[in-house]
Write an enzyme that holds these catalytic residues in place. Sequence first.
Site, PDB file in Angstrom:
ATOM      1  CB  SER A 188      -0.919   0.064   1.340  1.00 22.45           C
ATOM      2  OG  SER A 188      -1.450   1.306   1.138  1.00 22.45           O
ATOM      3  CE1 TYR A 206      -3.898  -2.745   5.266  1.00 17.64           C
ATOM      4  CE2 TYR A 206      -3.633  -0.519   4.634  1.00 17.64           C
ATOM      5  CZ  TYR A 206      -3.927  -1.831   4.235  1.00 17.64           C
ATOM      6  OH  TYR A 206      -3.773  -2.172   3.046  1.00 17.64           O
TER       7      TYR A 206
END
Length: 291
Positions: free
Chosen positions: A137, A150
């Site tokens: 990500s 996260y």
Amino acid sequence: MKHKILVTGASGAFGSLACIQLAENGHQVVGTMRSIQGKNEAIANALKAKGVALAEMDVTNEESVNSCVSSAIELMDGIDTVFNNAGIGANGILECFTTDDIQKMFEVNVFGVQRLMRAVLPHLRQQGKGTMIHTSSCIGRVTTPFLASYSASKYALESLAEGYRAELSGFGIESCIVEPGGFPTGFMGGMITPSDTERLTQYGEMANLPETALNGYVAYVESIPEQRPERVAEAVVGLVNTPFGEKPFRTVVDFSGLKEGIENYNKVLNETTKAIYTANGVDNLLTLNKD
């Protein structure tokens, strides 16, 4: 060249679209998900209709991972490419996540990666060639408020991918990381939230900010025509179709304004990595064995 590809997290937007596009490109694909029944039945049927074979895999369970990899090898008579895509998100005040909350996410995003790697690598090393593609990500490169837990899991994934890249290069196994920005998918709505609601009250008005910020961000990315999960799937197909040994290590997929900054960061890190490897006399590990 047509490839035999294992895709984890095939029930999600990135995974399902990648499976479909890869199959449409003539590749042989086995997509995995925790269950092909219940809430996944519709997407499972849609994938099968596109010629994607399916297998059940729970990446948090070593026996399930090992069994699924064996089944995929049998189904396709081998594996040469793995799209390691299964993942789960988290959004909330960092202190209010219990260690169990964060461990639940790491079981999928980090330990699940390690289970899969250990299951598939003996096969890839034996055949002397293979490709690993990991879904990271953009916030596995930079941390934003409320998404730090996260981000931590994706930072860890990036580190694993860096290590495997070097340690597997001599076996002819290439490594790639795909770094998407935020996309309007069901992933955003399925994030883990903090379970310590009592401590959350101590943050006053800030306690509401994670949900407000996420909703605002989703609305923002939904307003960008190109910010669609199909773009991530296209990037994966592009990597698979790129000749062996010519694939970039990191590919940023974003149209929301993050791309240039993350790419610049990656470029600097790449040069720093080369310098450190060279100083330690192991720069040969950055060269893929193509024999």
